[in-house]
Motif scaffolding. Structure first.
Motif: not given
Lengths: 147, 276
Positions: B18-34, B47-55
């Motif tokens: 998910l991190i890899s795919e979301l990075a492709e649609v503009g997210f640049d940093s993530f916090l890893e949680t439990d 970009d709502r459409e690109a984000y939703q496609a990943v989810i």
């Protein structure tokens, strides 16, 4: 005396591009760390990985100082790159989006070895092949250990 | 500016995917949680459409659950900024915040309230740049500070007698903060500008050019610095490690800039070049 560790923060940030916006800012700022110092150090240390998502493990000490270790890029990123696909499959079991060779899996496994709980490259390769399967990327040919 | 917050719970083995795919649609940093990951993105880049496609792609396989929220930009560095100590650079310079008591008898006192901008003197690169500046004659000179952050180097130039000062940063947050710091130091005639050096495109040449940024940016902008520095003028650089000195020096040489002085601290480096 060794400094007392008060916590860890695991982030994944694009190389050379850390800035104080979320999640970096709130995650480190709430612990009283100097975010700007982290960003300067992280960006300098990851300048060769510009734009690539880089996992980083930050150790926080009781005196509000910190250390961090930069890990290898996610296997998923390397697989997407190796398979030359845009993204993984919605139905990884039924719909395959691309393939990689066992040589490519081995290359990725060797890069990822320091961060995987694997002592042998074969075990690391099995983990990478597992990630590939979850993304709908097949590994073509026979695994080297299948003879 | 607002940030959108996505608290995503997912199966462990899908976290990296998910991190890899979301990075492709503009997210640049993530916090890893439990539970999975927390992903954030500035509202104007989303970009709502690109984000939703990943989810949608992984929602079932990865057992994804998402909680969306919104976060306003605030000073996340406030906690650190409440408690840090003032710093001295040699005997001549004392950098403090408004909440610190002034130091009597010091030659140059700089007041910085950083508000999530870089440059309090604590980082080795700022420290090295300030100590280099003390060895360069600023009296009556025209100076430019590129990637100015809190504006600390421009303020140092002002204290050392520079006559005309320009300063820029790419972050609007820094620009506001830099201008506040200029006021705190009675630098009423200088206004920090917004943009990269190419966007700002300063006119004419300068006696002193200051840039504490990072290796990639310095290499990329070296040609511009070369044209900005007057003959016999100085270029002061930092933001890179000792082992990067060779690359910086080679790049500078291409534009007629000769290495004149070098300082290092905690593996960081700062260099002074002179234009031929």
């Amino acid at each position: 005396m060794a400094k007392e560790i008060t916590g860890y923060v695991k982030l994944q940030v694009k190389g050379g591009q850390a800035n104080p916006s979320p999640p970096v800012g709130p995650a480190l700022g709430s612990k009283g760390l100097n975010i700007m110092e982290f960003c300067k150090q992280f960006n300098a240390r990851t300048q060769e990985k510009m734009g690539q998502v880089v996992p980083v493990l930050i150790t926080i000490y009781s005196d509000k100082s910190f250390d961090f270790v930069v890990k290898t890029p996610p296997a998923a990123n390397m697989l997407i790159e190796a398979a030359k696909v845009k993204n993984g499959s919605a139905e990884p079991n039924r719909k395959k989006v691309g393939s990689v060779t066992w040589d490519q899996v081995k290359e990725i496994a060797e890069v990822k070895m320091p961060d995987l709980n694997a002592f042998k490259v074969e075990s690391a390769m099995k983990m990478i092949a597992g990630t590939a399967r979850s993304m709908g990327i097949t590994v073509s040919g026979k695994a080297p250990w299948e003879g | 500016m607002q940030y959108l917050e996505f608290k995503i719970s997912c199966l462990e083995e899908y976290r990296e995917i998910l991190i890899s795919e979301l990075a492709e649609v503009g997210f640049d940093s993530f916090l890893e949680t439990d539970e999975g990951i927390d992903a954030y993105i500035a509202e104007d880049l989303f970009d709502r459409e690109a984000y939703q496609a990943v989810i949608d792609q992984y929602v079932e396989a990865a057992s994804i659950l998402v909680k969306e929220g919104m976060m306003a930009k605030v000073n996340w560095n406030e906690e650190w900024e409440k408690h840090y100590d003032p710093i001295s650079i040699g005997d001549e310079v004392y950098v403090r915040a408004s909440f610190h008591a002034p130091k009597i008898g010091v030659k140059h006192e700089i007041v910085i309230n950083p508000k999530m901008s870089f440059g309090t003197g604590h980082h080795a690169t700022t420290y090295l740049m300030l100590s280099h500046q003390l060895n360069v004659d600023h009296q009556g000179k025209r100076v430019i500070d590129i990637g100015s952050g809190t504006g600390i180097l421009a303020i140092m130039a002002f204290k050392l007698g520079a006559e005309q000062i320009e300063a820029f940063d790419i972050d609007d947050w820094c620009v506001d903060n830099g201008n506040e710091n200029f006021e705190l130091n009675d630098m009423h005639s200088v206004k920090m500008g917004l943009g990269t050096i190419r966007e700002v495109n300063p006119q004419g040449q300068f006696d002193i050019v200051l840039a504490n940024i990072n290796k990639n940016v310095l290499l990329d902008e070296m040609e511009v610095y070369g044209t900005l520095v007057k003959s016999k003028g100085k270029l002061l650089l930092s933001g890179f490690y000792e082992h990067d000195i060779v690359d910086i020096e080679n790049a500078a040489a291409k534009y007629g800039l000769d290495l004149q002085a070098k300082k290092t601290k905690d593996t960081w480096a700062s260099l002074i070049f002179e234009k031929r």
